[in-house]
Design an enzyme around this catalytic site. Structure first.
Site, short mmCIF file in Angstrom:
data_model
loop_
_atom_site.label_atom_id
_atom_site.label_comp_id
_atom_site.label_asym_id
_atom_site.label_seq_id
_atom_site.Cartn_x
_atom_site.Cartn_y
_atom_site.Cartn_z
N SER A 155 40.45 33.11 45.45
CA SER A 155 41.36 32.44 44.52
C SER A 155 42.66 33.20 44.39
CB SER A 155 40.70 32.29 43.14
OG SER A 155 40.85 33.48 42.38
N TYR A 167 37.28 40.98 38.61
CA TYR A 167 37.42 39.69 39.28
C TYR A 167 38.48 39.79 40.38
CZ TYR A 167 38.32 34.68 39.88
OH TYR A 167 38.49 33.41 40.41
N LYS A 171 38.10 39.33 44.62
CA LYS A 171 38.84 38.36 45.43
C LYS A 171 39.65 39.04 46.53
CE LYS A 171 37.13 35.02 43.15
NZ LYS A 171 35.92 34.37 43.75
#
Length: 288
Positions: A155, A167, A171
């Site tokens: 993302s 997070y 990614k």
């Protein structure tokens, strides 16, 4: 609509719900035999609805073939057993979608990383490391098939601040996996890519929008269906020039424009490159 069965065999990890479920449904609708992995075996196993058996049943409904496999992607032994089973039962593997990731309930809460549970960092285990392990065991099967694709779901969080450092690191990590695995796999006609998904209409986000209508309100009207990324994976695998894209980090909405793919509702999901940043591609240097 009845799926036209093909000989394509796919594994989609973390497919009880959300993006993984949608990707599995899209590949099944395109005719693939889809191994659906996850931990949820019955409703109530997780806070959100969905099970691997429900996903497989939805694949079966229009004439596809869904095969549910209970697999905790934190266990290397269970992942090894998964791919041993795929090889034994199907004799091949064409597509691996690395989607499984640990998503903590506090992920989208405001606050510094030190103010939230330390468990948020577990996404670097199930989400990052798990993608490496699945690819490790999948690679020999993909190579033996003569053509293959490994796709990581990623993302814009790899570029901008999104949901905190754990997070973001996950990614960035899967993007780098795609870049480097592509180098090792190129001689074997196996591609590796990372696909940036936009905001998705999943069980999780729909719940958030229901509780907090203003949260991400600007993105809601243009949110992608979970199936959208699966449609892109299918198109990429069928592209005669698939290997030209190997090693790239691709914005899904931009790839859809190239392939002429619209979402299930007929909309063309937008790219958020200008708003949130774009992917960084690999430098061509090779240091072995």
């Amino acid at each position: 609509m009845t799926a036209q069965h093909s000989n394509i065999v796919a594994v989609v990890t973390g497919a009880s719900r959300g993006a993984g479920k949608g990707i599995a449904l899209a590949l099944g609708a395109a005719g693939a035999t889809v191994y659906v992995t996850g931990r949820s075996q019955q409703e109530g196993d997780a806070a959100l609805p969905g099970t691997i058996y429900a996903t497989a049943k939805e694949i079966d409904a229009p004439g596809g073939i869904g095969i549910p496999v209970v697999c905790d992607h934190a266990s290397d032994a269970q992942v090894a057993a998964l791919f041993e089973r795929v090889g034994r039962e199907s004799g091949r593997l064409d597509i691996l979608v690395n989607n499984a990731a640990f998503i903590h309930d506090q992920l989208i809460q405001r606050g510094g990383f030190w103010e939230k549970s330390l468990d948020l960092v577990d996404i670097l285990d199930v989400g990052l490391r798990s993608g490496y392990v699945a690819s490790y065991y999948a690679a020999p099967l993909l190579i033996a098939s003569g053509k293959g694709l490994i796709a990581f779901t990623s993302s814009y969080g790899a570029s901008c601040y999104m949901h905190g450092p754990a997070y973001g690191a996950q990614k960035v990590g899967v993007d780098k996996f795609a870049k480097d695995m592509a180098v090792d796999l190129r001689a074997h006609n196996v591609a590796a890519v990372s696909l940036w998904m936009g905001p998705l209409r999943t069980e999780r986000t729909l719940g958030v929008w229901e509780r907090e209508p203003d949260k991400y309100a600007a993105f809601a009207p243009y949110a992608e269906s979970p199936q959208f990324t699966g449609m892109l994976v299918d198109a990429l695998y069928r592209d005669p020039r698939m290997m030209d894209k190997s090693g790239q980090v691709l914005v899904g909405a931009e790839l859809a424009l190239e392939y002429g793919i619209r979402d299930l509702d007929g909309k063309q999901p937008p790219s958020y490159r200008e708003m949130l940043g774009g992917p960084t591609q690999a430098h061509p240097a090779l240091v072995e």
